[in-house]
Design an enzyme around this catalytic site. Structure first.
Site, PDB file in Angstrom:
ATOM      1  N   ASP A   1       0.784  -1.248   0.000  1.00 24.86           N
ATOM      2  CA  ASP A   1       0.000   0.000   0.000  1.00 24.86           C
ATOM      3  C   ASP A   1       0.818   1.302   0.000  1.00 24.86           C
ATOM      4  OD1 ASP A   1      -1.475  -2.152   0.887  1.00 24.86           O
ATOM      5  OD2 ASP A   1      -2.205  -1.191   2.691  1.00 24.86           O
TER       6      ASP A   1
ATOM      7  N   GLU B   1     -10.446  -2.323   4.577  1.00 25.03           N
ATOM      8  CA  GLU B   1      -9.128  -1.764   4.899  1.00 25.03           C
ATOM      9  C   GLU B   1      -8.975  -0.386   4.240  1.00 25.03           C
ATOM     10  OE1 GLU B   1      -6.447  -5.772   5.028  1.00 25.03           O
ATOM     11  OE2 GLU B   1      -6.707  -4.967   3.022  1.00 25.03           O
TER      12      GLU B   1
HETATM   13  C1  FRU Z   1      -3.842  -3.670   2.791  1.00 30.34           C
HETATM   14  C2  FRU Z   1      -3.187  -4.068   4.105  1.00 30.34           C
HETATM   15  C3  FRU Z   1      -3.516  -3.076   5.191  1.00 30.34           C
HETATM   16  C4  FRU Z   1      -2.381  -3.233   6.152  1.00 30.34           C
HETATM   17  C5  FRU Z   1      -1.225  -3.500   5.218  1.00 30.34           C
HETATM   18  C6  FRU Z   1      -0.174  -4.409   5.768  1.00 30.34           C
HETATM   19  O1  FRU Z   1      -3.203  -4.157   1.658  1.00 30.34           O
HETATM   20  O2  FRU Z   1      -3.595  -5.365   4.463  1.00 30.34           O
HETATM   21  O3  FRU Z   1      -4.783  -3.249   5.786  1.00 30.34           O
HETATM   22  O4  FRU Z   1      -2.177  -2.113   6.952  1.00 30.34           O
HETATM   23  O5  FRU Z   1      -1.764  -4.056   4.042  1.00 30.34           O
HETATM   24  O6  FRU Z   1       0.941  -4.471   4.930  1.00 30.34           O
END
Ligand code: FRU
Length: 428
Positions: free
Chosen positions: A29, A205
């Site tokens: 992300d 998320e």
């Molecule tokens: C989304 C996610 C988020 C988390 C991150 C961990 O892709 O699962 O919710 O903070 O990646 O790398």
């Protein structure tokens, strides 16, 4: 092109020319998207030690145009207890946190601390007094802890009218987005929860809440990524348009709507403090179904092209429109004109691989098919309702992005086609 990289790395198969990639190792992300003093800051979920997910830390890069990036050292590293999960960054101009001064306001990151054993997630902060290069974790972390196993991805923005900070954060397993307010970034008051609504596959998320104008009226947009259960399978991002009264988000409609109808745009959020007040969005151009298997070694994953997000009335309904920043001549740009009743297609092909974009007149869908390294179904848009439209298409090494703002269509897809020696063929 990424200025620090040597020519030989440009020759590296699948390394995009303009899409952001980590210099080395794993990325997911985008985090802490922020403009400050002439630079766009891109932090990102990063494993500094390997090309698979793990050791989650915040990588860092800066750019003056959102297309050409300078890589900086890892900004916030994981420690023995916590991984540094997704979150956001703000400039605390009035020094409400007390971490800096009015002369040198702190950059403050608000992120999720994830216990390595997966037992617990809470919100932590860290600050930087040198424009995001070095960071100090706050001694009294966590700043927000509900004792939950899953509670993550805080997006914090400044609200001028009330001189306070607003946090939008996910309770993934409850399919809820929670809103909190603070005057100092350290103590947070709960305002309300939104959801479940729309798509509730997998977990929710990476939310983002922001205002946008349409016809002189302010609407509020709430982005919610979910995985799995996305429109095209696996990871996807839905949006709600509605009203924010300072405490509660009320959507105008209960329909499920998607920011992108392709398979590779996830966890995208928008930049804070854009100098012209624009809403610029950046997503992770991959999908949790296969992100760790894409055939690169030195580095893994790229971001989408940056896109300006606006609102437009289409078929009587206010819709979210993505318009890419012009990536210049380093990528291949082309167009496909589609008309109801007539099949048309375009294929991008090198010696080994292909990606085809077709308008299927029987279903009125735009369909992407690609050669791929695992079994892969076609990516299909919703049926197009207008009589005709023009699709603007951008090919970079290993990706294809398709936009038609006039009909509100965006499709983002990774590919295995590389620009060297590739050809575009049209059929109608
Ligand atoms: C989304 C996610 C988020 C988390 C991150 C961990 O892709 O699962 O919710 O903070 O990646 O790398």
């Amino acid at each position: 092109m990424q200025s620090h990289l040597s020519e030989s790395l440009f020759g590296e198969t699948f390394r995009p020319r303009v899409h952001f990639t980590p210099h080395r190792n794993w990325m997911n992300d985008p985090n802490g998207l922020l403009y400050y003093k002439g630079k766009y800051h891109l932090f990102f979920q990063h494993n500094p030690q390997g090309n698979l997910w793990g050791n989650m830390s915040w990588g860092h890069a800066v750019s003056s145009d959102l297309l050409h990036w300078e890589h900086l050292p890892v900004a916030i590293g994981c420690d023995e207890t916590y991984g540094i999960f997704s979150g956001s960054a703000v400039i605390d101009l009035k020094n409400s946190s007390g971490f800096g001064s009015l002369e040198n306001p702190p950059m403050v990151a608000i992120y999720t601390a994830h216990n390595h054993d997966g037992s617990h997630q809470s919100q932590h902060i860290a600050y930087s007094l040198d424009e995001g290069v070095t960071w100090t974790k706050y001694a009294d972390n966590p700043v927000l802890d509900l004792g939950m196993k899953d509670f993550r991805d805080p997006k914090v923005t400044y609200e001028e009218a009330t001189n306070t900070w607003l946090m939008t954060v996910a309770k993934p397993q409850d399919f809820k987005i929670s809103f909190f307010r603070s005057s100092d970034l350290k103590s947070w008051e709960h305002l309300s929860d939104f959801g479940p609504l729309g798509a509730t596959g997998g977990c929710w998320e990476c939310p983002d809440l922001f205002p946008l104008e349409i016809d002189g009226v302010t609407k509020w947009v709430l982005l919610v990524s979910l995985n799995p259960g996305g429109y095209s399978g696996g990871s996807g991002t839905q949006y709600f348009i509605g009203h924010w009264d300072g405490k509660t988000f009320t959507p105008d409609s209960t329909n499920t709507r998607w920011i992108d109808h392709g398979r590779d745009n996830y966890a995208g959020v928008t930049f804070n403090n854009h100098p012209e007040g624009k809403r610029i969005f950046l997503g992770w151009m991959s999908n949790w179904i296969y992100a760790d298997k894409y055939p690169t070694q030195l580095w893994r994953s790229s971001m989408t092209l940056p896109r300006e997000i606006t609102l437009r009335k289409l078929d009587g309904e206010i819709s979210l429109i993505s318009t890419p920043l012009d990536p210049g001549s380093e990528v291949v740009k082309t167009q496909l004109h589609i008309t109801q009743g007539a099949d048309s297609s375009l294929t991008f092909k090198d010696e080994k691989n292909f990606l085809t974009i077709a308008f299927d007149s029987a279903t009125s869908e735009v369909v992407i098919t690609r050669s791929w390294f695992i079994e892969d179904s076609p990516q299909r848009s919703l049926p197009i309702t207008s009589e005709s439209a023009t699709l603007s298409i951008y090919f970079d090494n290993g990706s294809c992005e398709l936009f038609s703002p006039e009909i509100g269509l965006t499709m983002t897809s990774l590919s295995l086609v590389t620009l060297d020696g590739a050809r575009v063929t049209h059929q109608s």
